[in-house]
Write a protein that holds these residues in place. Structure first.
Motif, PDB file in Angstrom:
ATOM      1  N   GLY A  85       0.804  -1.214   0.000  1.00 39.68           N
ATOM      2  CA  GLY A  85       0.000   0.000   0.000  1.00 39.68           C
ATOM      3  C   GLY A  85       0.835   1.260   0.000  1.00 39.68           C
ATOM      4  N   GLY A  86       2.100   1.143   0.425  1.00 42.21           N
ATOM      5  CA  GLY A  86       2.993   2.289   0.368  1.00 42.21           C
ATOM      6  C   GLY A  86       2.833   3.242   1.527  1.00 42.21           C
ATOM      7  N   GLY A  87       1.766   3.110   2.305  1.00 45.20           N
ATOM      8  CA  GLY A  87       1.565   4.002   3.431  1.00 45.20           C
ATOM      9  C   GLY A  87       2.274   3.500   4.672  1.00 45.20           C
ATOM     10  N   LYS A  88       2.262   4.343   5.697  1.00 43.26           N
ATOM     11  CA  LYS A  88       2.879   3.966   6.957  1.00 43.26           C
ATOM     12  C   LYS A  88       1.956   3.041   7.719  1.00 43.26           C
ATOM     13  N   ARG A  89       2.480   1.911   8.149  1.00 40.17           N
ATOM     14  CA  ARG A  89       1.659   0.934   8.870  1.00 40.17           C
ATOM     15  C   ARG A  89       1.288   1.488  10.238  1.00 40.17           C
ATOM     16  N   THR A  90       0.016   1.410  10.571  1.00 37.64           N
ATOM     17  CA  THR A  90      -0.454   1.914  11.866  1.00 37.64           C
ATOM     18  C   THR A  90      -0.860   0.806  12.811  1.00 37.64           C
ATOM     19  N   VAL A  91      -1.090  -0.396  12.298  1.00 36.83           N
ATOM     20  CA  VAL A  91      -1.397  -1.547  13.157  1.00 36.83           C
ATOM     21  C   VAL A  91      -0.630  -2.760  12.631  1.00 36.83           C
ATOM     22  N   ASP A  92      -0.367  -3.697  13.503  1.00 41.10           N
ATOM     23  CA  ASP A  92       0.298  -4.932  13.090  1.00 41.10           C
ATOM     24  C   ASP A  92      -0.666  -5.807  12.299  1.00 41.10           C
ATOM     25  N   ALA A  93      -0.133  -6.602  11.395  1.00 40.10           N
ATOM     26  CA  ALA A  93      -0.959  -7.476  10.569  1.00 40.10           C
ATOM     27  C   ALA A  93      -1.673  -8.506  11.440  1.00 40.10           C
ATOM     28  N   PRO A  94      -2.909  -8.886  11.087  1.00 38.70           N
ATOM     29  CA  PRO A  94      -3.659  -9.855  11.890  1.00 38.70           C
ATOM     30  C   PRO A  94      -2.920 -11.168  12.127  1.00 38.70           C
ATOM     31  N   ILE A  95      -2.156 -11.615  11.133  1.00 39.09           N
ATOM     32  CA  ILE A  95      -1.449 -12.883  11.288  1.00 39.09           C
ATOM     33  C   ILE A  95      -0.448 -12.823  12.444  1.00 39.09           C
ATOM     34  N   VAL A  96       0.062 -11.638  12.729  1.00 35.65           N
ATOM     35  CA  VAL A  96       0.973 -11.476  13.864  1.00 35.65           C
ATOM     36  C   VAL A  96       0.228 -11.750  15.171  1.00 35.65           C
ATOM     37  N   GLY A  97      -1.036 -11.344  15.208  1.00 32.16           N
ATOM     38  CA  GLY A  97      -1.852 -11.622  16.387  1.00 32.16           C
ATOM     39  C   GLY A  97      -2.097 -13.112  16.580  1.00 32.16           C
ATOM     40  N   TYR A  98      -2.421 -13.800  15.480  1.00 36.25           N
ATOM     41  CA  TYR A  98      -2.612 -15.252  15.572  1.00 36.25           C
ATOM     42  C   TYR A  98      -1.316 -15.939  16.045  1.00 36.25           C
ATOM     43  N   TRP A  99      -0.212 -15.457  15.533  1.00 34.70           N
ATOM     44  CA  TRP A  99       1.092 -16.040  15.903  1.00 34.70           C
ATOM     45  C   TRP A  99       1.381 -15.843  17.390  1.00 34.70           C
ATOM     46  N   THR A 100       1.168 -14.629  17.902  1.00 35.27           N
ATOM     47  CA  THR A 100       1.462 -14.376  19.310  1.00 35.27           C
ATOM     48  C   THR A 100       0.557 -15.186  20.231  1.00 35.27           C
ATOM     49  N   LEU A 101      -0.700 -15.357  19.858  1.00 31.64           N
ATOM     50  CA  LEU A 101      -1.595 -16.150  20.696  1.00 31.64           C
ATOM     51  C   LEU A 101      -1.250 -17.635  20.627  1.00 31.64           C
ATOM     52  N   PHE A 102      -0.768 -18.091  19.475  1.00 30.90           N
ATOM     53  CA  PHE A 102      -0.301 -19.473  19.385  1.00 30.90           C
ATOM     54  C   PHE A 102       0.927 -19.655  20.278  1.00 30.90           C
ATOM     55  N   CYS A 103       1.821 -18.677  20.254  1.00 29.41           N
ATOM     56  CA  CYS A 103       3.000 -18.742  21.127  1.00 29.41           C
ATOM     57  C   CYS A 103       2.581 -18.749  22.601  1.00 29.41           C
ATOM     58  N   ALA A 104       1.571 -17.945  22.939  1.00 34.51           N
ATOM     59  CA  ALA A 104       1.086 -17.928  24.322  1.00 34.51           C
ATOM     60  C   ALA A 104       0.540 -19.289  24.718  1.00 34.51           C
TER      61      ALA A 104
END
Length: 413
Positions: free
Chosen positions: A34-53
């Motif tokens: 998209g070329g813009g500045k990212r303001t939130v982390d990608a949803p897959i990062v959330g799934y990954w962190t909860l799997f790690c938890a």
């Protein structure tokens, strides 16, 4: 696996063509393409962190089983790479068994243990360490990928780095803990029991709980931010106003304090475990002839080791005192959570907060029941393991209530 906690529910959803277009534009800006500045982390990062938890949860439970089966000192070396291989031949097993025989636990705890019994306790510790190794791979490799692909914000990168350092510290503390149970002095002193230091055990568990809490909150925050970004939060302005009301703000502060109390009680349980303090005073609510043991037993000069100024050691080294502390903390925590549940019923909490609050209260009752059952039955492995596992779930529920009551952020588009 830790479920995603919604942040609203009692507000009806609404949508419009304009909001959909805004959502699409925001989503595009939050991609590398998209070329813009990212303001939130990608949803897959959330799934990954909860799997790690969820992996940390499993490691905590298995670690408890390893301790309960007195298996934690069966591997007497730390070999991060070569130690990943389980012995297969009779010769390899004999080598490991001979190493074990050189340390105090073999001579004082597992006296005359057979090679087959040794294999069983060795596997418990080997599996615990290997799951830890696997967790390191599951965390570090995706973390590097997400950061390199621009799928996390700058703040997210800092959080991932901080959690990574916590992970490395947890591994180092684990081996530091084990070495405390391998000291030769434990075999030379007639009154010494070969076991890990309760201080190091508690430190090891503290890092595990912090890692679990950090991963969980990070994952939940990512999902919350993405729901806001994509206009999937129903009536966010009304929810934002609700969460800023003085009564809700005050209640959130109480929940924060209660969550810290839950964590403290969990860690006092590690002190009990480290001293095998659950094997004395196996009745409830009495402790011998009274609600508490005699003061002379709770404040015993023997634990000061000849130093009158070191009587404080009773607080962390006297099994009777440590068990009383855990009882007091546990019951205080239960009554505090009960009061929070009762007060929360009367407040206009979001639906998600109510659901997690009721879950927390139910888990608090279960935790007390498991704790008492574990004590009066002389710490059977199944009860003790369930008690520890439920403590993590109780902490997760308390964190969940706190999370759902946090102020709703405004996501820049």
């Amino acid at each position: 696996m830790i479920p995603q906690i919604p942040i609203s529910g009692e507000f009806k959803r609404y949508s419009s063509t304009a909001s959909s277009a805004s959502s699409s534009g925001a989503a595009a800006a939050n991609t590398k393409e998209g070329g813009g500045k990212r303001t939130v982390d990608a949803p897959i990062v959330g799934y990954w962190t909860l799997f790690c938890a969820s992996m940390v949860f499993g490691i905590i439970v298995w670690g408890g089983l390893t301790r309960l089966t007195e298996s934690g000192l069966s591997i007497v070396e730390w070999a991060p790479i070569t130690g990943a291989k389980l012995p297969t031949s009779d010769e390899e097993w004999e080598v490991e068994f001979e190493k074990y025989k050189q340390f105090p636990e073999y001579h004082k705890v597992h006296i005359g243990i057979s090679i087959d019994d040794f294999k069983r306790i060795y596997f418990m510790e080997w599996f615990h360490r290997n799951v830890g190794r696997l967790f390191g791979v599951v965390y570090l490799l995706p973390a590097a990928y997400f950061v390199s692909r621009g799928m996390v914000t700058r703040a997210g990168t800092a959080k991932i780095g901080g959690l990574g350092l916590l992970l490395l510290g947890q591994g180092a503390m684990g081996w530091y803990m084990v070495t405390s149970g391998l000291e030769k002095e434990l075999g030379e002193r007639p009154d010494a029991v070969p076991r890990v230091s309760q201080y190091r055990l508690t430190s090891h568990l503290t890092l595990a709980y912090l890692l679990y809490a950090g991963l969980s909150l990070y994952g939940w925050n990512i999902f919350r931010a993405n729901r806001l970004l994509k206009n999937k939060v129903a009536n966010p302005d009304a929810l934002r106003t609700l969460l800023q009301k003085p009564a809700i703000v005050s209640y959130r502060r109480k929940v924060t304090a209660a969550t810290l109390l839950v964590g403290t009680t969990c860690l006092s349980g590690a002190m009990v475990a480290g001293l095998d303090a659950g094997l004395i005073y196996n009745e409830f609510p009495m402790m011998g002839l009274g609600i508490t043991p005699p003061l002379s037993e709770l404040w015993n000069a023997a634990f000061a080791r000849g130093d009158p100024s070191a009587m404080w050691r009773n607080l962390t080294e006297n099994p009777a005192t440590v068990q009383l502390e855990h009882r007091a903390l546990a019951m205080t925590t239960f009554f505090v959570l009960s009061a929070l549940w009762w007060q929360g019923r009367k407040l206009p909490l979001p639906r998600a907060s109510r659901i997690v609050l009721h879950s927390m209260y139910g888990l608090a009752w279960l935790q007390v029941a498991l704790g008492i059952s574990t004590l009066v039955n002389f710490v059977p492995i199944a009860y003790a393991s369930a008690h520890q596992a439920n403590s993590v779930l109780l902490l997760a529920a308390a964190l969940g209530v706190y999370h759902t009551l946090r102020p709703l952020p405004r996501i820049p588009l």
